[in-house]
Design a protein around this motif. Sequence first.
Motif, PDB file in Angstrom:
ATOM      1  N   SER A  13       0.812  -1.218   0.000  1.00  0.00           N
ATOM      2  CA  SER A  13       0.000   0.000   0.000  1.00  0.00           C
ATOM      3  C   SER A  13       0.844   1.265   0.000  1.00  0.00           C
ATOM      4  O   SER A  13       0.373   2.331  -0.395  1.00  0.00           O
ATOM      5  CB  SER A  13      -0.947   0.019   1.211  1.00  0.00           C
ATOM      6  N   THR A  30      -1.517   4.217  -1.377  1.00  0.00           N
ATOM      7  CA  THR A  30      -2.838   3.917  -1.911  1.00  0.00           C
ATOM      8  C   THR A  30      -3.772   3.623  -0.745  1.00  0.00           C
ATOM      9  O   THR A  30      -3.508   2.728   0.058  1.00  0.00           O
ATOM     10  CB  THR A  30      -2.814   2.703  -2.853  1.00  0.00           C
ATOM     11  N   ILE A  33      -7.824   2.799   0.618  1.00  0.00           N
ATOM     12  CA  ILE A  33      -9.110   2.260   0.194  1.00  0.00           C
ATOM     13  C   ILE A  33     -10.108   3.417   0.105  1.00  0.00           C
ATOM     14  O   ILE A  33     -10.229   4.217   1.043  1.00  0.00           O
ATOM     15  CB  ILE A  33      -9.618   1.192   1.181  1.00  0.00           C
ATOM     16  N   ASP A  34     -10.796   3.522  -1.016  1.00  0.00           N
ATOM     17  CA  ASP A  34     -11.783   4.583  -1.208  1.00  0.00           C
ATOM     18  C   ASP A  34     -12.859   4.509  -0.124  1.00  0.00           C
ATOM     19  O   ASP A  34     -13.275   3.413   0.273  1.00  0.00           O
ATOM     20  CB  ASP A  34     -12.418   4.441  -2.598  1.00  0.00           C
ATOM     21  N   ARG A  35     -13.333   5.668   0.349  1.00  0.00           N
ATOM     22  CA  ARG A  35     -14.291   5.670   1.454  1.00  0.00           C
ATOM     23  C   ARG A  35     -15.588   4.945   1.097  1.00  0.00           C
ATOM     24  O   ARG A  35     -16.259   4.392   1.981  1.00  0.00           O
ATOM     25  CB  ARG A  35     -14.560   7.090   1.940  1.00  0.00           C
ATOM     26  N   VAL A  36     -15.958   4.928  -0.187  1.00  0.00           N
ATOM     27  CA  VAL A  36     -17.146   4.165  -0.599  1.00  0.00           C
ATOM     28  C   VAL A  36     -16.928   2.680  -0.344  1.00  0.00           C
ATOM     29  O   VAL A  36     -17.825   1.969   0.142  1.00  0.00           O
ATOM     30  CB  VAL A  36     -17.453   4.414  -2.090  1.00  0.00           C
ATOM     31  N   HIS A  37     -15.721   2.201  -0.640  1.00  0.00           N
ATOM     32  CA  HIS A  37     -15.407   0.797  -0.409  1.00  0.00           C
ATOM     33  C   HIS A  37     -15.232   0.511   1.085  1.00  0.00           C
ATOM     34  O   HIS A  37     -15.539  -0.596   1.546  1.00  0.00           O
ATOM     35  CB  HIS A  37     -14.141   0.412  -1.185  1.00  0.00           C
ATOM     36  N   ASP A  97     -11.296   7.713   5.423  1.00  0.00           N
ATOM     37  CA  ASP A  97     -10.505   8.037   4.246  1.00  0.00           C
ATOM     38  C   ASP A  97      -9.013   7.770   4.422  1.00  0.00           C
ATOM     39  O   ASP A  97      -8.198   8.241   3.620  1.00  0.00           O
ATOM     40  CB  ASP A  97     -10.719   9.504   3.858  1.00  0.00           C
ATOM     41  N   ASP A  98      -8.633   7.020   5.468  1.00  0.00           N
ATOM     42  CA  ASP A  98      -7.206   6.775   5.709  1.00  0.00           C
ATOM     43  C   ASP A  98      -6.884   5.300   5.923  1.00  0.00           C
ATOM     44  O   ASP A  98      -5.906   4.954   6.553  1.00  0.00           O
ATOM     45  CB  ASP A  98      -6.727   7.591   6.913  1.00  0.00           C
ATOM     46  N   TYR A 143      -5.447   1.848   4.867  1.00  0.00           N
ATOM     47  CA  TYR A 143      -4.611   1.093   3.934  1.00  0.00           C
ATOM     48  C   TYR A 143      -5.197  -0.300   3.716  1.00  0.00           C
ATOM     49  O   TYR A 143      -5.266  -0.799   2.600  1.00  0.00           O
ATOM     50  CB  TYR A 143      -3.193   0.918   4.476  1.00  0.00           C
ATOM     51  N   ARG A 185     -12.723  -4.769  -6.736  1.00  0.00           N
ATOM     52  CA  ARG A 185     -11.312  -4.371  -6.645  1.00  0.00           C
ATOM     53  C   ARG A 185     -10.692  -4.850  -5.329  1.00  0.00           C
ATOM     54  O   ARG A 185      -9.482  -5.116  -5.259  1.00  0.00           O
ATOM     55  CB  ARG A 185     -11.181  -2.859  -6.753  1.00  0.00           C
ATOM     56  N   TYR A 187      -6.699  -3.672  -1.695  1.00  0.00           N
ATOM     57  CA  TYR A 187      -6.936  -3.629  -3.133  1.00  0.00           C
ATOM     58  C   TYR A 187      -6.074  -4.645  -3.879  1.00  0.00           C
ATOM     59  O   TYR A 187      -4.923  -4.893  -3.520  1.00  0.00           O
ATOM     60  CB  TYR A 187      -6.646  -2.236  -3.676  1.00  0.00           C
TER      61      TYR A 187
END
Length: 278
Positions: A72, A86, A88-92, A150-151, A153, A179, A194
């Motif tokens: 990551s 990288t 993880i997107d907050r939606v995921h 939003d943070d 990994y 993903r 991811y």
Amino acid sequence: MDFSSYAIVTDLDGTFLHHGKTVPRNMEAVEKFIQNGGLFTIATGRIKQSIAGAVPQLSRLVNAPMVLCNGSYLYDHGVGKTSAETFIDRVHVQELLDFIACECPHASWRVSTPEGMRALSGSGYMTRDLVAYGREVFEILPSLADWPLDDWYKLVFRGEGEVLAEIRAAFDRRFAGHRLMALRSGDHFLEIFYRDCHKGAGLEKLRTVCDFGTRTVIACGDFENDIEMLESADIAICPTNALPRVKEIADLVLCDSGEGLLAAVIEAIINGKLKKGD
């Protein structure tokens, strides 16, 4: 011997370390390796805050950025710099929280972030982790309402093998084609991150920031989360305690990690047994 045509990237637990402990034979061999021109670094699921505790002699042993959190991000211990991150997107992240609430609400889990590890509770396996890594690495938040989204990994489930197998089966059903992926990194660890943030991707990130030139890149690993890294290297090596699947893809299977795998790798270089394309 001149090792300037070689770079070694190794997993920690079960490869460079044995049951969480350093192996003196490894330490001595690696020091000689870098003193004579070799590049040496670590690729691990661990975060930067827990590395020094695992390898106290880190400053003397690592002379290239480390691949952390299963790829990551990269971390240059010498200058204290993080790069190629990288998250993880907050939606995921929200999808993962919904998955936990629906499929495994009683599971023990934590997340890895730039600031350390975050968990909901200090009980169960988290108690073991608090002892192993220290409270300065952990943030215990009583409610998910307090969590940043939003943070992240990666997400790590902790537990016995049967429990983790059930969680993985549920995850694979729910996230088929997603993903996000799940990999075992140890007997009691199931990690979610991811697909493009595995150690193999981390090794490719490392190639972009390090001048490997014509160096032969040797990767060492023992578990499922090492496979992509081993496949990305010029030469793949594993210990005899590696998973059968890892042994199948390794170019060479050497000694048990407790006998000094990295020392055996360096001895194989000296004896001319490790050459690209052999």
